[in-house]
Write a protein that holds these residues in place. Structure first.
Motif, PDB file in Angstrom:
ATOM      1  N   HIS A   6      -2.064   3.509  -5.433  1.00  0.00           N
ATOM      2  CA  HIS A   6      -3.025   2.944  -6.653  1.00  0.00           C
ATOM      3  C   HIS A   6      -4.328   3.274  -6.733  1.00  0.00           C
ATOM      4  O   HIS A   6      -5.320   3.827  -6.878  1.00  0.00           O
ATOM      5  N   ALA A   7      -4.883   2.736  -5.200  1.00  0.00           N
ATOM      6  CA  ALA A   7      -6.144   2.776  -4.472  1.00  0.00           C
ATOM      7  C   ALA A   7      -6.481   3.962  -3.948  1.00  0.00           C
ATOM      8  O   ALA A   7      -7.303   4.875  -4.730  1.00  0.00           O
ATOM      9  N   PRO A  67      -2.714  -4.438  -9.697  1.00  0.00           N
ATOM     10  CA  PRO A  67      -2.250  -4.682 -10.391  1.00  0.00           C
ATOM     11  C   PRO A  67      -0.272  -5.390  -9.804  1.00  0.00           C
ATOM     12  O   PRO A  67       0.438  -4.497 -11.549  1.00  0.00           O
ATOM     13  N   THR A  68      -0.501  -5.602  -8.108  1.00  0.00           N
ATOM     14  CA  THR A  68       0.882  -5.650  -8.505  1.00  0.00           C
ATOM     15  C   THR A  68       0.888  -6.626  -6.359  1.00  0.00           C
ATOM     16  O   THR A  68      -0.277  -6.412  -5.670  1.00  0.00           O
ATOM     17  N   GLN A 102      -1.416 -12.557  -5.917  1.00  0.00           N
ATOM     18  CA  GLN A 102      -0.078 -11.621  -6.593  1.00  0.00           C
ATOM     19  C   GLN A 102      -0.042 -10.447  -6.853  1.00  0.00           C
ATOM     20  O   GLN A 102       0.469  -9.647  -7.539  1.00  0.00           O
ATOM     21  N   ARG A 103      -1.810 -10.350  -6.633  1.00  0.00           N
ATOM     22  CA  ARG A 103      -2.194  -8.891  -5.888  1.00  0.00           C
ATOM     23  C   ARG A 103      -2.587  -8.521  -4.811  1.00  0.00           C
ATOM     24  O   ARG A 103      -2.543  -9.846  -3.697  1.00  0.00           O
TER      25      ARG A 103
END
Length: 106
Positions: A47-48, A37-38, A14-15
């Protein structure tokens, strides 16, 4: 200083794992990876980018190419396809975070 050369995405349940290939001014190479976390690719690259730019020793992400990792592609042609929308998202978040880090250092 380092610069982001390529960004690879790989689904991990899920990530999404984001692997950033970095190149130094002196020809050095290294990879940094972060698991977002997505499962949304846009949120994962943002995020990265935030994580990488926040490290403080990566100065640029211009012309960084974003692709799905080899195990995620269906055909050999898929390996060559760049995701320009994700590249823009990555660069935007990277530049915003880098500007914030530089402002804090002043």
């Amino acid at each position: 200083m380092w610069r982001v050369d390529q960004v690879f995405l790989a689904r991990r349940g899920q990530r999404i794992e984001v692997i950033c290939s970095l190149v130094s001014e002196h020809g050095g190479l290294r990879n940094l990876s972060v698991t977002a976390p997505t499962d949304d690719p846009t949120q994962a690259v943002r995020h990265a980018a935030h994580f990488i730019a926040g490290k403080g020793n990566v100065s640029s992400a211009r012309q960084a190419r974003v692709r799905w990792a080899r195990q995620q592609v269906v055909t050999e042609q898929d390996e060559l396809i760049r995701d320009r929308l994700l590249e823009d998202e990555f660069l935007d978040e990277f530049e915003e975070t880098l500007a914030a880090v530089r402002d804090q250092q002043r």
